[in-house]
Write a protein that holds these residues in place. Structure first.
Motif, short mmCIF file in Angstrom:
data_model
loop_
_atom_site.label_atom_id
_atom_site.label_comp_id
_atom_site.label_asym_id
_atom_site.label_seq_id
_atom_site.Cartn_x
_atom_site.Cartn_y
_atom_site.Cartn_z
N ALA A 14 0.83 -1.21 0.00
CA ALA A 14 0.00 0.00 0.00
C ALA A 14 0.86 1.25 0.00
O ALA A 14 0.58 2.22 -0.73
N ARG A 15 1.92 1.24 0.77
CA ARG A 15 2.81 2.41 0.80
C ARG A 15 3.49 2.64 -0.55
O ARG A 15 3.65 3.79 -0.99
N ILE A 26 0.92 4.18 -2.90
CA ILE A 26 0.65 5.58 -2.54
C ILE A 26 1.82 6.47 -2.96
O ILE A 26 1.62 7.56 -3.51
N VAL A 81 0.16 11.39 3.22
CA VAL A 81 -0.63 11.23 4.44
C VAL A 81 -0.45 12.46 5.31
O VAL A 81 0.66 12.94 5.51
N LEU A 86 -5.50 11.08 3.32
CA LEU A 86 -4.58 10.86 2.21
C LEU A 86 -4.93 11.89 1.14
O LEU A 86 -6.07 11.92 0.66
N SER A 104 -8.94 9.92 0.66
CA SER A 104 -9.26 8.90 1.66
C SER A 104 -9.06 9.50 3.04
O SER A 104 -8.20 10.37 3.22
N PHE A 152 -13.37 6.61 1.03
CA PHE A 152 -12.33 6.78 0.02
C PHE A 152 -12.98 6.95 -1.33
O PHE A 152 -14.12 6.51 -1.56
N TYR A 161 -9.58 5.15 -6.27
CA TYR A 161 -8.33 4.90 -5.56
C TYR A 161 -8.46 3.73 -4.58
O TYR A 161 -7.66 3.59 -3.65
N LEU A 211 -5.43 1.38 -3.74
CA LEU A 211 -4.25 1.87 -3.02
C LEU A 211 -4.07 1.17 -1.67
O LEU A 211 -2.96 1.09 -1.16
N SER A 235 -5.43 2.42 1.10
CA SER A 235 -5.16 3.57 1.96
C SER A 235 -5.64 3.37 3.39
O SER A 235 -5.05 3.90 4.33
N LEU A 246 -3.60 4.47 6.72
CA LEU A 246 -4.11 5.47 7.64
C LEU A 246 -4.29 4.90 9.04
O LEU A 246 -4.10 5.61 10.04
#
Length: 401
Positions: free
Chosen positions: A180-181, A184, A191, A252, A260, A278, A282, A285, A287, A291
């Motif tokens: 996920a990171r 992103i 973030v 995000l 998000s 979200f 996206y 992702l 997210s 988060l």
């Protein structure tokens, strides 16, 4: 000690004993932000014309020992309308505590006061937390009711923040978080942590509502901003709570636009993860997981103690905190059916359903794929609802609460 009962028509009136209320609230160890006057006054302002609020207070000398705000409304069961009482804040309050320090005898007396002042068929208190290892004082109302039920609403995953959170999470969640990171970072999103005040909360809520409106929650009409009444409630409540420094948001952002978010309430070192949404384009992702990790990192830096999921589905919950949970908290729904004709009718329907349910389940097991019989209305109203805080990859099974 003698107890004096008193009825009030509003929590927001100038002469309401706000200081005594706050003293009582803080004395109850499992109180939550949904017990705060800020939240409850917003809920009061959002009541409809066919709902009536009455607040039962109990005083021991000059000390407030009980505050129970009840909303009366007409609800239909089997096509018939019955008078039902709920705690103010239902259905958007995720967890509440019973604000009472009364002993057993005076707790029983309180139920008599309610029945005299607010005749009803059913008194139902939802999403109640209870001190671990202690019997709730509400158990005193069971033998006084024609039918009583204590039913589990959900088991909420919680995460105790500790030094181990400085290390990367282990197992499958680690790889999901890393992927996920990377996604992103590849799209250039960032973030951000936000601590809004009363001035900035309104514009922020509008931005969050725009995200929810185009998400599946908006499509299904199950979000916290999905109708005008709940939108006003949320706006008033979170603006007041932000003025008390109790609101936290992680978002995000991509090119300055929120794509998000997770919205939370922080009190006494416990973060209640209240809502997320979200933009659908996206969704891949991941997210939500990033988060959630940001909540934990923020908590480490500011010495929070707990991250709570606030509320989840009773079964098949897909909240991402299950991957990180160190324990669970139980929410309970208490239902007390009166001795009035309506209460006797609904209570009988509930007992009949409990008698028939095992037989229906066995029939379903023997006849898979056959149309299921409709559950009696007395129990259909009490079916467990699903959560607002589920994983972004969950199917849209949620019901508005």
């Amino acid at each position: 000690m003698a107890v004096r009962f008193e009825w009030r028509a509003s929590l927001c009136a100038e002469d309401f004993p706000a200081n005594a209320y706050e003293t009582l609230r803080l004395d109850v160890t499992d109180h939550t932000p949904f017990n705060s006057l800020a939240w409850l006054c917003a809920a009061e302002h959002a009541l409809t014309a066919d709902q009536r609020l009455q607040v039962l207070l109990a005083w021991e000398d000059e000390r407030l020992s009980l505050c129970l705000p009840l909303v009366a409304s007409r609800e239909r069961f089997a096509g018939l309308a019955f008078r039902v009482l709920h705690h103010l804040g239902y259905p958007l309050a995720d967890r509440i505590a019973l604000l009472s320090s009364l002993d057993a005898a005076h707790t029983r007396q309180a139920l008599g006061e309610i029945r005299r002042h607010m005749p009803h068929a059913l008194l139902q208190l939802n999403e109640l937390s209870e001190p671990t290892g202690e019997e709730s004082t509400l158990a005193q109302w069971m033998p006084l009711s024609s039918t009583g039920e204590r039913r589990l609403s959900c088991r909420v995953p919680v995460h105790l923040i500790s030094d181990s959170d400085h290390q990367e999470v282990c197992g499958d969640p680690r790889y999901k978080l890393r992927r996920a990171r990377k996604r992103i970072a590849a799209c250039g999103a960032q973030v951000k942590r936000l601590t809004p005040d009363a001035t900035t909360m309104g514009p922020l809520l509008r931005a969050l509502s725009e995200v929810e409106a185009v998400s599946w929650k908006g499509d299904e009409g199950v979000g916290i901003f999905s109708d005008a009444r709940h939108r006003r409630w949320i706006e008033d409540a979170f603006t007041a709570l932000a003025g008390q420094n109790l609101v936290r948001v992680v978002v995000l952002e991509l090119e300055g636009r929120c794509i998000s978010y997770r919205l939370g309430l922080l009190e006494q070192g416990r973060l209640y993860d209240y809502n997320l949404a979200f933009l659908p384009q996206y969704a891949d992702l991941g997210s939500g997981r990033v988060l959630l990790e940001e909540w934990i990192r923020w908590g480490l830096e500011e010495h929070w103690r707990w991250i709570d999921a606030s509320r989840v589905s009773l079964e098949n919950s897909s909240h991402q905190l299950h991957e990180r949970m160190t324990g669970q908290l139980e929410h309970w729904r208490w239902s007390f059916y009166s001795w009035r004709p309506g209460g006797l009718f609904l209570g009988l329907g509930l007992r009949l359903w409990h008698h028939l349910k095992p037989r229906l389940q066995r029939w379903r097991a023997r006849h898979p794929g056959q149309p299921a019989a409709v559950a009696p209305v007395a129990d259909a109203r009490n079916a467990p609802s699903t959560s607002r805080q589920e994983d972004e990859h969950a199917s849209p099974r949620h019901s508005q609460r």
